[in-house]
Motif scaffolding. Structure first.
Motif, PDB file in Angstrom:
ATOM      1  N   THR A 148       4.207   2.792  -5.286  1.00  0.00           N
ATOM      2  CA  THR A 148       3.660   2.911  -6.742  1.00  0.00           C
ATOM      3  C   THR A 148       4.666   2.748  -7.684  1.00  0.00           C
ATOM      4  OG1 THR A 148       5.254   5.455  -6.324  1.00  0.00           O
ATOM      5  CG2 THR A 148       2.833   4.594  -5.576  1.00  0.00           C
ATOM      6  N   TYR A 149       3.599   2.658  -9.197  1.00  0.00           N
ATOM      7  CA  TYR A 149       4.326   2.259 -10.425  1.00  0.00           C
ATOM      8  C   TYR A 149       4.899   4.073 -11.191  1.00  0.00           C
ATOM      9  CZ  TYR A 149       5.598   0.382 -15.236  1.00  0.00           C
ATOM     10  OH  TYR A 149       6.548   0.361 -16.055  1.00  0.00           O
ATOM     11  N   ALA A 183      -2.189  -1.212  -4.202  1.00  0.00           N
ATOM     12  CA  ALA A 183      -3.420  -1.976  -3.167  1.00  0.00           C
ATOM     13  C   ALA A 183      -3.386  -2.840  -3.095  1.00  0.00           C
ATOM     14  CB  ALA A 183      -4.167  -0.813  -3.359  1.00  0.00           C
ATOM     15  N   ASN A 213       0.906  -1.339  -0.343  1.00  0.00           N
ATOM     16  CA  ASN A 213      -0.322   0.014   0.412  1.00  0.00           C
ATOM     17  C   ASN A 213       0.989   1.285  -0.149  1.00  0.00           C
ATOM     18  OD1 ASN A 213      -2.787  -1.333  -0.092  1.00  0.00           O
ATOM     19  ND2 ASN A 213      -1.933  -2.161   1.834  1.00  0.00           N
ATOM     20  N   ASN A 214       2.228   1.466   0.184  1.00  0.00           N
ATOM     21  CA  ASN A 214       2.991   2.148   0.291  1.00  0.00           C
ATOM     22  C   ASN A 214       4.410   1.769  -0.865  1.00  0.00           C
ATOM     23  OD1 ASN A 214       2.689   4.044   3.240  1.00  0.00           O
ATOM     24  ND2 ASN A 214       2.911   1.709   2.921  1.00  0.00           N
ATOM     25  N   THR A 220       3.466   6.946 -11.339  1.00  0.00           N
ATOM     26  CA  THR A 220       1.931   7.960 -10.376  1.00  0.00           C
ATOM     27  C   THR A 220       1.231   6.730 -10.387  1.00  0.00           C
ATOM     28  OG1 THR A 220       0.765   8.407 -12.453  1.00  0.00           O
ATOM     29  CG2 THR A 220       2.884  10.063 -11.375  1.00  0.00           C
ATOM     30  N   GLN A 221       1.051   5.670 -10.213  1.00  0.00           N
ATOM     31  CA  GLN A 221       0.123   4.942 -10.198  1.00  0.00           C
ATOM     32  C   GLN A 221       0.320   4.256  -8.967  1.00  0.00           C
ATOM     33  OE1 GLN A 221      -3.187   4.961 -11.659  1.00  0.00           O
ATOM     34  NE2 GLN A 221      -2.058   6.213 -13.486  1.00  0.00           N
ATOM     35  N   LYS A 222      -0.739   4.016  -8.140  1.00  0.00           N
ATOM     36  CA  LYS A 222      -0.377   2.973  -6.738  1.00  0.00           C
ATOM     37  C   LYS A 222      -1.568   1.536  -6.306  1.00  0.00           C
ATOM     38  CE  LYS A 222      -1.641   7.300  -4.085  1.00  0.00           C
ATOM     39  NZ  LYS A 222      -2.361   7.450  -3.155  1.00  0.00           N
ATOM     40  N   LEU A 264      -3.254  -2.618  -8.886  1.00  0.00           N
ATOM     41  CA  LEU A 264      -2.776  -1.744  -9.477  1.00  0.00           C
ATOM     42  C   LEU A 264      -3.289  -0.883 -10.636  1.00  0.00           C
ATOM     43  CD1 LEU A 264       0.251  -0.238 -10.394  1.00  0.00           C
ATOM     44  CD2 LEU A 264       0.940  -1.652 -12.442  1.00  0.00           C
ATOM     45  N   HIS A 315       7.164   8.962 -12.257  1.00  0.00           N
ATOM     46  CA  HIS A 315       7.270  10.594 -10.951  1.00  0.00           C
ATOM     47  C   HIS A 315       8.974  11.162 -11.339  1.00  0.00           C
ATOM     48  CE1 HIS A 315       9.888   7.642  -9.161  1.00  0.00           C
ATOM     49  NE2 HIS A 315       9.389   7.146  -9.205  1.00  0.00           N
TER      50      HIS A 315
END
Length: 400
Positions: A213-214, A220, A210-211, A216-218, A314, A377
């Motif tokens: 990212t790829y 979960a 949950n922390n 700007t995509q997170k 994702l 990012h």
């Protein structure tokens, strides 16, 4: 894995592909080993980077390959600092400077989880596919609770309960009560260890996924502590029959050995001749035990990996799954170990490639990857002293 898409066409699925080989990795591995020995370990950061770069470059997803941009020199500074701190700690122990040694232990307990998460952040920032890099950030307090606070609290509670049961049974003055107390206390410790492992795994992967990212995509995921505890407990219980078989083999052998020792009257040569036939039974008992360890590892690895990957998403649209099996993982583990032992570990590159290929080819991605907007990012690795130190811990295992 079945994905709910409201009656629409099934989401496309593809798996990771590993294009490396034992022969191509052998040269890299051999140079790494030789240079690490020649430099007395100083080359190890470069060796780890070179190996990881090879495996990433050989891993492909839908025609795109991963890349790894860390350098040995970037990890070397942190590595040297960690080694220096460890040597200072040993020197203080040797000179009985307990005050400074305890201070170093206290600082380690306080800051180790944060250093690990910063090291993971560096690793993610150095990992790329489709010209988009990963990233990771976790709260320092959250990291400390997950990695140290919660596990220590559970184990402390288990030890306290065990001590109370043991003291209560001892005060009863009955052998039956003592054995019952020890038995129940042992079960409490077993359950406490399973709870600690399950809670740790659920929280660790919750924090990691949950922390993460790829671009700007997170990512979960929601992970059940109950499910993880059950997996840990079942894995530990699988060892019980192997230990029972081991005890059936080894206890009579040790009793016979003690009788031979009495008959031999302290003569080591006579004792060695009399005890010769028993050595095979002792070795067999250890083989049974190690086989049990590998069965437990294979069970925990497969069940936990398949569960964790099945919970990850994702960008809320891409899902993952793992289809490794216990039998195949156990077979690979046993045969790889045997081949490595027979070849004095010269076959280690082949064994590692073999296991990696199986795991990756049973890792699946479900969904329309091209429909996910890819935007990199702008995060960069920090270069302050603490983060440089954290890079020395950046190879802490993050995922299966």
């Amino acid at each position: 894995m079945t994905i709910d898409n409201d009656g629409a066409a099934p989401a496309p699925s593809r798996h990771l592909i590993f294009l490396g080989s034992g022969a191509s990795y052998f040269g890299i591995w051999l140079v790494n080993v030789l240079l690490t020995i020649i430099t007395l370990g100083l080359f190890l950061p470069w060796a780890l980077v070179r190996s990881r770069r090879y495996f990433y470059a050989c891993t492909e997803l839908e025609g795109a390959r991963f890349s790894y941009h860390a350098t040995g020199s970037s990890v070397f500074i942190g590595w040297v600092c960690i080694m220096a701190l460890y040597i200072i700690f040993l020197v203080n122990i040797a000179h009985e400077n307990m005050v400074l040694a305890l201070c170093m232990i206290g600082l380690f307990v306080l800051f180790f989880p944060w250093l690990v998460t910063q090291g993971l952040r560096y690793q993610m920032l150095m990992t790329e596919i489709n010209n988009v890099r990963f990233s990771f950030y976790a709260s320092p307090l959250r990291a400390w609770w997950v990695m140290l606070g919660c596990p220590l609290l559970i184990m402390a509670a288990s030890v306290v309960i065990f001590s109370l049961l043991l003291s209560g049974s001892m005060s009863a003055g009955s052998y039956t009560a003592i054995f019952v107390g020890i038995g129940i206390g042992t079960l409490v410790l077993l359950l406490g260890s399973a709870v600690m492992q399950g809670v740790y795994m659920a929280q660790w992967y919750g924090m990691l996924v949950n922390n993460l990212t790829y671009g700007t995509q997170k990512f979960a995921g929601t992970f059940s502590m109950k499910k993880c505890i059950v997996i840990a407990l079942c894995s530990m219980l699988l060892l019980v029959p192997f230990v029972a078989v081991m005890m059936v083999i080894i206890i009579p052998a040790f009793i016979t050995l003690m009788q031979y020792s009495y008959v031999a009257g302290g003569d080591p040569e006579q004792l060695a001749m009399m005890a010769g036939p028993l050595y095979g039974k002792i070795m067999l008992s250890y083989l049974v035990y190690f086989l049990g360890i590998m069965v437990c590892f294979s069970f925990a690895f497969v069940k936990m990996r398949n569960y964790i990957y099945g919970q990850v998403t994702l960008a809320q649209t891409i899902r993952f799954s793992s289809t490794v099996t216990i039998g195949r993982v156990l077979w690979l583990t046993v045969t790889n170990l045997l081949v490595c032992m027979i070849t004095l570990f010269l076959a280690y590159p082949w064994a590692k490639v073999r296991f990696t290929r199986y795991v990756l080819e049973n890792t699946h991605v479900h969904g329309e990857l091209h429909a996910v907007p890819l935007e990199n990012h702008s995060e960069k690795p920090a270069k302050d002293p603490a983060n440089l130190l954290a890079r020395g811990l950046s190879f802490f295992p993050a995922v299966f």
